[in-house]
Motif scaffolding. Structure first.
Motif, PDB file in Angstrom:
ATOM      1  N   ALA A 131       5.234  10.978  10.659  1.00  0.00           N
ATOM      2  CA  ALA A 131       5.448   9.576  11.022  1.00  0.00           C
ATOM      3  C   ALA A 131       4.760   8.700   9.983  1.00  0.00           C
ATOM      4  O   ALA A 131       3.528   8.670   9.905  1.00  0.00           O
ATOM      5  CB  ALA A 131       4.899   9.295  12.416  1.00  0.00           C
ATOM      6  N   ALA A 132       5.548   8.033   9.164  1.00  0.00           N
ATOM      7  CA  ALA A 132       5.013   7.110   8.159  1.00  0.00           C
ATOM      8  C   ALA A 132       4.672   5.792   8.854  1.00  0.00           C
ATOM      9  O   ALA A 132       5.503   5.245   9.581  1.00  0.00           O
ATOM     10  CB  ALA A 132       6.027   6.876   7.050  1.00  0.00           C
ATOM     11  N   ILE A 133       3.461   5.301   8.645  1.00  0.00           N
ATOM     12  CA  ILE A 133       3.015   4.057   9.277  1.00  0.00           C
ATOM     13  C   ILE A 133       2.984   2.966   8.206  1.00  0.00           C
ATOM     14  O   ILE A 133       2.377   3.132   7.152  1.00  0.00           O
ATOM     15  CB  ILE A 133       1.618   4.224   9.898  1.00  0.00           C
ATOM     16  N   HIS A 134       3.660   1.873   8.512  1.00  0.00           N
ATOM     17  CA  HIS A 134       3.710   0.720   7.613  1.00  0.00           C
ATOM     18  C   HIS A 134       3.164  -0.486   8.371  1.00  0.00           C
ATOM     19  O   HIS A 134       3.357  -0.603   9.579  1.00  0.00           O
ATOM     20  CB  HIS A 134       5.145   0.441   7.168  1.00  0.00           C
ATOM     21  N   CYS A 135       2.510  -1.383   7.657  1.00  0.00           N
ATOM     22  CA  CYS A 135       1.929  -2.581   8.274  1.00  0.00           C
ATOM     23  C   CYS A 135       2.459  -3.832   7.581  1.00  0.00           C
ATOM     24  O   CYS A 135       2.734  -3.816   6.382  1.00  0.00           O
ATOM     25  CB  CYS A 135       0.407  -2.552   8.154  1.00  0.00           C
ATOM     26  N   ALA A 136       2.572  -4.897   8.371  1.00  0.00           N
ATOM     27  CA  ALA A 136       3.026  -6.180   7.833  1.00  0.00           C
ATOM     28  C   ALA A 136       2.338  -7.302   8.601  1.00  0.00           C
ATOM     29  O   ALA A 136       2.164  -7.211   9.813  1.00  0.00           O
ATOM     30  CB  ALA A 136       4.539  -6.295   7.963  1.00  0.00           C
ATOM     31  N   TRP A 137       1.928  -8.355   7.887  1.00  0.00           N
ATOM     32  CA  TRP A 137       1.293  -9.520   8.498  1.00  0.00           C
ATOM     33  C   TRP A 137       2.307 -10.647   8.662  1.00  0.00           C
ATOM     34  O   TRP A 137       3.181 -10.828   7.827  1.00  0.00           O
ATOM     35  CB  TRP A 137       0.141 -10.020   7.633  1.00  0.00           C
ATOM     36  N   SER A 138       2.141 -11.431   9.739  1.00  0.00           N
ATOM     37  CA  SER A 138       2.970 -12.614   9.921  1.00  0.00           C
ATOM     38  C   SER A 138       2.562 -13.656   8.876  1.00  0.00           C
ATOM     39  O   SER A 138       1.439 -13.617   8.395  1.00  0.00           O
ATOM     40  CB  SER A 138       2.767 -13.180  11.328  1.00  0.00           C
ATOM     41  N   PRO A 139       3.396 -14.558   8.516  1.00  0.00           N
ATOM     42  CA  PRO A 139       4.756 -14.740   9.001  1.00  0.00           C
ATOM     43  C   PRO A 139       5.797 -13.973   8.186  1.00  0.00           C
ATOM     44  O   PRO A 139       6.942 -13.871   8.586  1.00  0.00           O
ATOM     45  CB  PRO A 139       4.975 -16.240   8.858  1.00  0.00           C
TER      46      PRO A 139
END
Length: 171
Positions: free
Chosen positions: A56-64
């Motif tokens: 399971a590859a985990i990716h992160c992203a910040w708003s907006p």
């Protein structure tokens, strides 16, 4: 199948399946003092294992913007991970975690590439910091730099790292 904990928040298992092997979750992250890192723990709940040969590859992203960046991975043999993220400056933010179940060899290669790029970026920031410090001395161009100045830069650099391990992220 997945759960996560962001420091200061409760365990959250409300991932949304957005495709056959893709999941997301949005997490509120209160503003931090002095750009301190956010610790995130993601783990398999144990209810359903990953398919054989998968990770399971985990990716992160910040708003907006929500531009995903590889952050870590899970496998049946490594069912949990903890990583740090430095949030953008300002306000209350949302952190979106994306999980993609893929062939484990693809995920491992992707993570090795990410680590290599991060190492290169850190080395570049350290070199730039050193260059700026040495270049601030007028005699550097004509006479070179005395060893005492290099020692002072290194001592100051170590002090900055001890007081704020993420100070290079703001450079």
């Amino acid at each position: 199948m997945f759960a996560c904990i962001v420091d200061g928040l409760m365990v959250n298992t409300s991932f949304t399946q957005v495709d056959t092997y893709k999941y997301t979750i949005d997490l509120p992250v209160p503003a931090r003092d002095n750009g301190s890192a956010v610790k995130v723990c993601v783990f398999l709940t144990g209810q359903t294992p990953l398919p054989d040969g998968a990770a399971a590859a985990i990716h992160c992203a910040w708003s907006p913007e929500f531009a995903f960046v590889p952050s870590s991975f899970l496998t049946n043999a490594k069912p949990s991970t903890i990583f740090s993220l430095v949030p953008p400056i300002g306000g209350n933010l949302a952190l979106r975690l994306g999980i993609s179940v893929e062939q484990d060899s693809q995920v491992v290669t992707q993570q090795m590439y990410k680590v290599a790029i991060e190492g290169h970026e850190i080395a570049k920031k350290v070199a730039q910091h050193f260059h700026n410090y040495v270049g601030s001395f007028p005699q550097a161009q004509s006479q070179g730099v005395p060893l005492a100045i290099l020692d002072k830069w290194f001592a100051n650099f170590e002090q900055k790292l001890r007081s704020n391990p993420q100070f290079l992220e703001r450079q």
